[in-house]
Design an enzyme around this catalytic site. Structure first.
Site: not given
Ligand code: 0O2
Length: 211
Positions: A38, A63, A86, A126, A128, A153
């Site tokens: 792409i 994790s 993911d 989000k 955050s 993902e």
């Molecule tokens: P890691 O360590 O990066 O793998 P849900 O939709 O709630 O059922 P999920 O998967 O929590 O499930 O969805 P979400 O919130 O979309 O988060 C998916 C991933 O996006 C996270 O994976 C992070 O990689 C990233 N992410 C989401 N929110 C934040 C944030 O506030 N800050 C940062 N830096 N990254 C974020 P993991 O497994 O949480 O973490």
């Protein structure tokens, strides 16, 4: 990459279900190849590099277990795996915000990719302050004589968003500390600054192109 076999959380004694890390690694490889193609396609059309970098990983078992608990499942609950999207994840970092949507649309046009869900944290950040476009997809992985649709993902974001998210990710490891709360609030303010910068950069790019 290792052909590592993970036991399922529910596996006990003589259990026979296995959870193949290798298949998720294949999913990551396929998605990275798609992003590369792409990038080449879009970059030729636009005369500039659209994706600056890509990366991919398979979540560690620790994790996965932590996420299962966060989602309200037991650490050893096999059902949690269906709700963790993911386990295989790839990321593409683009220079500009509109490029993120160009890449997403190009991915959506692939017939061997089912887009299950789109999470637009660009339009709706989000709490955050996190911004990115997430596509939850399924793709066929042909492995050891069989084909299986694996979930993954895809995270698409700009360089500025990536810069922000990487710092925020580091902050996660300091949770619970008072100073971390303060830094989190400050970082959230900078998420809006990042969004403003991304908008401005697109505008300047277009003005430069129009000269
Ligand atoms: P890691 O360590 O990066 O793998 P849900 O939709 O709630 O059922 P999920 O998967 O929590 O499930 O969805 P979400 O919130 O979309 O988060 C998916 C991933 O996006 C996270 O994976 C992070 O990689 C990233 N992410 C989401 N929110 C934040 C944030 O506030 N800050 C940062 N830096 N990254 C974020 P993991 O497994 O949480 O973490």
């Amino acid at each position: 990459m290792n052909n590592v076999i993970w036991k399922t959380p529910g596996q006990t004694g003589t259990g026979t279900t296995y959870y193949f890390k290798a298949k998720y690694e294949c999913a990551v490889r396929i998605l990275l190849a798609k992003l590369e193609v792409i990038n080449a396609e879009l970059s030729i059309g636009l005369g500039r590099r659209v994706i600056s970098s890509t990366s991919g990983r398979v979540k560690t078992w620790e994790s996965i277990q932590a996420k299962a608990v966060k989602k309200g499942y037991g650490k050893a609950d096999e059902k949690a795996l269906e709700h963790i999207c993911d386990i295989a994840g790839v990321r593409a970092v683009c220079a500009f915000m509109d490029d993120v949507y160009l890449v997403a649309n190009a991915l959506k046009a692939h017939h061997d990719l089912r887009v299950i869900k789109v999470k637009d944290y660009l339009k709706y950040p989000k709490s955050s302050g996190y911004r990115s476009l997430h596509l939850i997809v399924e793709l066929p992985v042909y492995y050891q004589g069989g084909a299986e649709w694996m979930r993954a993902e895809i995270q698409l974001r700009t360089s500025a968003m990536d810069f922000w998210a990487n710092l925020d990710h580091q902050l996660r490891y300091k949770r619970g500390k008072q100073e971390a709360v303060l830094i989190g609030e400050e970082l959230k303010e900078y998420s809006a600054v990042v969004a403003g910068l991304d908008e401005k950069m697109m505008e300047l790019r277009d003005r430069i192109a129009a000269i």
